[in-house]
Design a protein around this motif. Structure first.
Motif, PDB file in Angstrom:
ATOM      1  N   TYR B 146      -5.059  -6.407   6.823  1.00 31.50           N
ATOM      2  CA  TYR B 146      -4.672  -5.152   6.215  1.00 31.50           C
ATOM      3  C   TYR B 146      -5.798  -4.166   6.383  1.00 31.50           C
ATOM      4  CZ  TYR B 146      -2.033  -2.436   2.899  1.00 31.50           C
ATOM      5  OH  TYR B 146      -1.284  -1.498   2.301  1.00 31.50           O
ATOM      6  N   SER B 147      -5.620  -3.176   7.272  1.00 32.29           N
ATOM      7  CA  SER B 147      -6.711  -2.258   7.538  1.00 32.29           C
ATOM      8  C   SER B 147      -6.533  -1.004   6.698  1.00 32.29           C
ATOM      9  CB  SER B 147      -6.733  -1.902   9.019  1.00 32.29           C
ATOM     10  OG  SER B 147      -5.553  -1.251   9.368  1.00 32.29           O
ATOM     11  N   ALA B 148      -7.560  -0.174   6.742  1.00 34.93           N
ATOM     12  CA  ALA B 148      -7.538   1.043   5.924  1.00 34.93           C
ATOM     13  C   ALA B 148      -6.485   2.006   6.438  1.00 34.93           C
ATOM     14  CB  ALA B 148      -8.914   1.705   5.948  1.00 34.93           C
ATOM     15  N   LYS B 149      -6.273   2.004   7.779  1.00 38.75           N
ATOM     16  CA  LYS B 149      -5.290   2.907   8.350  1.00 38.75           C
ATOM     17  C   LYS B 149      -3.881   2.563   7.866  1.00 38.75           C
ATOM     18  CE  LYS B 149      -3.673   4.370  12.804  1.00 38.75           C
ATOM     19  NZ  LYS B 149      -3.235   3.666  13.987  1.00 38.75           N
ATOM     20  N   ARG B 155       0.560   4.496   1.921  1.00 37.04           N
ATOM     21  CA  ARG B 155       0.546   5.416   0.791  1.00 37.04           C
ATOM     22  C   ARG B 155       1.396   6.649   1.092  1.00 37.04           C
ATOM     23  NH1 ARG B 155      -5.110   6.382  -0.309  1.00 37.04           N
ATOM     24  NH2 ARG B 155      -5.440   4.142  -0.421  1.00 37.04           N
ATOM     25  N   GLU B 156       1.318   7.107   2.380  1.00 40.00           N
ATOM     26  CA  GLU B 156       2.175   8.234   2.754  1.00 40.00           C
ATOM     27  C   GLU B 156       3.655   7.876   2.624  1.00 40.00           C
ATOM     28  OE1 GLU B 156       1.015   9.311   6.637  1.00 40.00           O
ATOM     29  OE2 GLU B 156      -0.919  10.129   6.009  1.00 40.00           O
ATOM     30  N   ASP B 161       8.773   8.301  -0.238  1.00 42.22           N
ATOM     31  CA  ASP B 161       9.831   7.603  -0.968  1.00 42.22           C
ATOM     32  C   ASP B 161      10.055   8.228  -2.328  1.00 42.22           C
ATOM     33  OD1 ASP B 161      10.815   5.861   0.729  1.00 42.22           O
ATOM     34  OD2 ASP B 161      10.002   4.041  -0.167  1.00 42.22           O
ATOM     35  N   GLU B 162       8.942   8.592  -2.985  1.00 42.01           N
ATOM     36  CA  GLU B 162       9.093   9.098  -4.337  1.00 42.01           C
ATOM     37  C   GLU B 162       9.545  10.546  -4.351  1.00 42.01           C
ATOM     38  OE1 GLU B 162       5.449   8.442  -6.361  1.00 42.01           O
ATOM     39  OE2 GLU B 162       5.645   6.279  -6.165  1.00 42.01           O
TER      40      GLU B 162
END
Lengths: 101, 301
Positions: B146-149, B155-156, B161-162
């Motif tokens: 799981y990388s930061a990118k 998160r985007e 979605d929200e």
């Protein structure tokens, strides 16, 4: 008489389906193609099922066929709308939208 | 050694001792590397356009060849409707005559796949479980892969979605998803009475779950369907299936001393183990369907 009206409806539905199949293969861009595909899913299927409703004598069979129409007219346009929205939001290539290749 | 020789002549000379390479180390250092031949040929559009006739001929020839193979196979099949065919032998007669009596199911297909050939169906359910476990192994997010990118992208996605408004899809999902899931439950519970059963009903339930998840986002889905419930349902379904079928096989596979009552054929509570087995298979299939969707879209259930 009833059979003739039913046959007219069913043949009309089949013609609409043929046109929509032709459109799906003829057009090149996504929005044109889903327009053609949605035509068959709503009008073609609707008229075929109406023809079957006229053909059948049982009331409850007709009611079930009406539920089929209701389901497809609810779900088909929603699916088409979602695909079109994703295409508009993600495809940045304006040239492809306007011009046909 | 000035004149050109073929490879065989070189070899013959080398075997005879007539030809040696003097100062071989220098030769090895200085020799030009042989060009690697590109075995994967890239056909350019010009090449293809120039050979349209060849391509047409080849495509037609291949089609004709396959049609010929198929037709010759069909020609060797037993004649249709012949009573001496292998398909019309005593096995089918036995199923049709004593199927209801032995399994208690009015749907012969359910009686066959969940009673006579229950081990086969168990294998199929295991295959589904293994497939979804492989996808979990490859695609599920954890700290190591799981990388930061990816975190940023995720998160985007959550933000969209929200905040994205999709009223048409949400109203449609609200109206349709419960009906689809209810229909799937009906198909599973009536598996031994009417066409349908665990596999088809489970697929319908999975479609309803996918519709709900795509309308309302994965976060709302996780209020009642997390990875924990997913594993519990899958493993629990498989273990229940295994226990039920082990009981019936260990008490004698031919239903000797079989304690579960068959009930009256045609009632909902009949047919012995077929109803619980259908429920197990349906739950596993529904979880697998939804699991594939969730893992491929977000990498998490």
């Amino acid at each position: 008489m009833r059979e003739i009206i039913a046959a007219i409806f069913i043949i009309m539905g089949i013609i609409v389906f043929l046109l929509s199949m032709f459109g799906v293969f003829r057009f090149k861009y996504v929005l044109n193609r889903i327009h053609a595909a949605a035509l068959g899913d709503t009008l073609g299927l609707g008229s075929i099922v109406v023809g079957l409703m006229i053909l059948g004598t049982d009331f409850f069979a007709g009611a079930k066929l009406f539920l089929i129409i209701l389901f497809f007219w609810l779900s088909g346009p929603i699916a088409t709308h979602s695909i079109a929205k994703v295409e508009i939001l993600t495809n940045k290539n304006y040239e492809e939208r306007v011009r046909d290749k | 050694m000035g004149e050109k020789k073929s490879v065989w002549e070189h070899l013959k000379a080398w075997v005879d001792g007539e030809e040696v390479i003097l100062d071989a180390d220098k030769y090895i250092v200085n020799r030009s590397k042989r060009e690697k031949k590109n075995w994967r040929r890239n056909f350019s559009m010009e090449y293809i356009r120039g050979n349209v006739k060849l391509y047409r001929f080849l495509s037609i020839a291949i089609s004709v060849l396959f049609i010929g193979i198929m037709l010759s196979v069909v020609n060797d099949l037993p004649e249709f409707g012949n009573p001496a065919n292998p398909a019309d032998n005593e096995v089918m007669e036995r199923y049709l005559e004593s199927g209801i009596e032995e399994t208690g199911a009015t749907n012969f297909v359910a009686g066959m796949i969940l009673d006579y050939r229950a081990f086969d169906t168990f294998g199929e359910a295991n295959v589904l479980f293994l497939a979804v476990m492989c996808v979990v192994l490859l695609l599920k997010k954890d700290q190591k892969n799981y990388s930061a990118k990816e975190e940023q992208e995720n998160r985007e996605d959550d933000f969209f979605d929200e905040n994205e408004k999709r009223p048409i899809l949400q109203i449609g999902g609200k109206l349709l998803a419960p009906l689809i899931i209810l229909y799937g439950i009906y198909v599973i519970l009536n598996g031994h009475l009417s066409p349908g059963g665990g596999f088809s009903g489970g697929t319908i339930i999975g479609a309803g779950l996918i519709l709900y998840a795509s309308a309302y986002g994965q976060k709302k889905m996780q209020t009642f369907f997390t990875f924990r419930t997913f594993t519990l349902i899958c493993v629990g379904g498989l273990l229940t299936y295994c226990a039920c079928k082990s009981y019936s096989f260990f008490t004698g596979a031919n239903h000797v001393g079989f304690e579960i009552p068959k009930g009256i054929p045609g009632h909902i509570l009949s047919a012995g183990f077929i109803l619980p087995l259908n429920i197990c298979v349906g739950l596993i299939v529904a979880c697998t369907m939804y699991g594939f969707y969730a893992l491929f879209t977000k990498g998490d259930i």
